[in-house]
Design a protein around this motif. Structure first.
Motif, mmCIF file in Angstrom:
data_model
loop_
_atom_site.group_PDB
_atom_site.id
_atom_site.type_symbol
_atom_site.label_atom_id
_atom_site.label_comp_id
_atom_site.label_asym_id
_atom_site.label_seq_id
_atom_site.Cartn_x
_atom_site.Cartn_y
_atom_site.Cartn_z
ATOM 1 N N SER A 124 79.568 46.678 25.146
ATOM 2 C CA SER A 124 79.115 48.071 25.169
ATOM 3 C C SER A 124 79.824 48.862 24.073
ATOM 4 N N ASP B 110 83.380 62.713 26.157
ATOM 5 C CA ASP B 110 82.958 61.788 27.216
ATOM 6 C C ASP B 110 81.444 61.785 27.406
ATOM 7 N N ARG B 111 80.817 62.942 27.309
ATOM 8 C CA ARG B 111 79.352 63.022 27.454
ATOM 9 C C ARG B 111 78.656 62.343 26.280
ATOM 10 N N GLU C 101 78.918 58.544 26.697
ATOM 11 C CA GLU C 101 77.954 58.096 27.706
ATOM 12 C C GLU C 101 76.537 58.036 27.129
ATOM 13 N N ARG D 85 76.301 55.081 24.604
ATOM 14 C CA ARG D 85 76.264 53.806 25.341
ATOM 15 C C ARG D 85 74.892 53.579 25.972
ATOM 16 N N ASN D 86 74.289 54.624 26.480
ATOM 17 C CA ASN D 86 72.953 54.513 27.056
ATOM 18 C C ASN D 86 71.923 54.179 25.972
ATOM 19 N N ARG E 107 72.271 50.461 24.923
ATOM 20 C CA ARG E 107 72.419 49.490 26.019
ATOM 21 C C ARG E 107 71.696 48.177 25.750
#
Length: 165
Positions: A49, A87-88, A91, A94-95, A98
């Protein structure tokens, strides 16, 4: 795989999948699970990831991996700046990436790491915060002199994924 008598070689694992060419296949759960457990890399490019890079000291090795002429995998580098929570952004990237787990390297840089990366890679290949450019993945084999000189770094302008007002 560990080969007895070859202690100096790194252990390796090869997972090869085959299927109909007209059907889009997702990354198998087995591959994703293995990459969550093992620190897998291809020519120093992380294959799990997307990795958060917040230490400026790690940037030199990322630039070397991106520019390694032996590299045979894509690399996505997402920059940031201090206007939005890191952090957002991590995320979200990473999405977005994926389905590239095991196929490409993904790196999400902190604002400080983004600045260090841009200084190291040269002006033609700098990354814009809040984008995941296709420019960096085209740097295969880019010598350090060519980094500074330019090339095709800005040929494909990335679109900003996050607008900060």
């Amino acid at each position: 795989m560990h080969v007895p008598g070859r202690a100096r070689d790194k252990p390796w694992l090869w997972l090869d999948l085959d299927g109909p060419s007209n059907i889009f296949g997702k990354i198998p759960l087995l591959a994703r699970s293995l990459l969550d457990v093992f620190d897998a890399s291809t020519h120093e490019v992380h294959q799990g990831s997307a990795v958060a890079l917040t230490d400026v000291g790690d940037i030199a090795s990322l630039v070397e991996a991106v520019c390694d002429p032996r590299r045979r995998t894509l690399v996505f580098v997402a920059g940031s700046d201090p206007r939005l929570p890191f952090d957002r952004w991590l995320e979200l990237v990473r999405n977005l990436l994926r389905e590239t787990v095991g196929l490409a390297g993904g790196y999400v840089l902190s604002p400080e790491a983004t600045e260090a990366f841009n200084n190291a890679i040269g002006p033609a290949h700098q990354i814009t915060p809040w984008t995941v450019p296709g420019t960096v993945m085209q740097l295969t084999g880019l010598a350090s002199g060519a980094r500074a000189a330019g090339g095709q770094g800005r040929r494909h302008r990335p679109q900003r994924l996050v607008e900060v007002t």
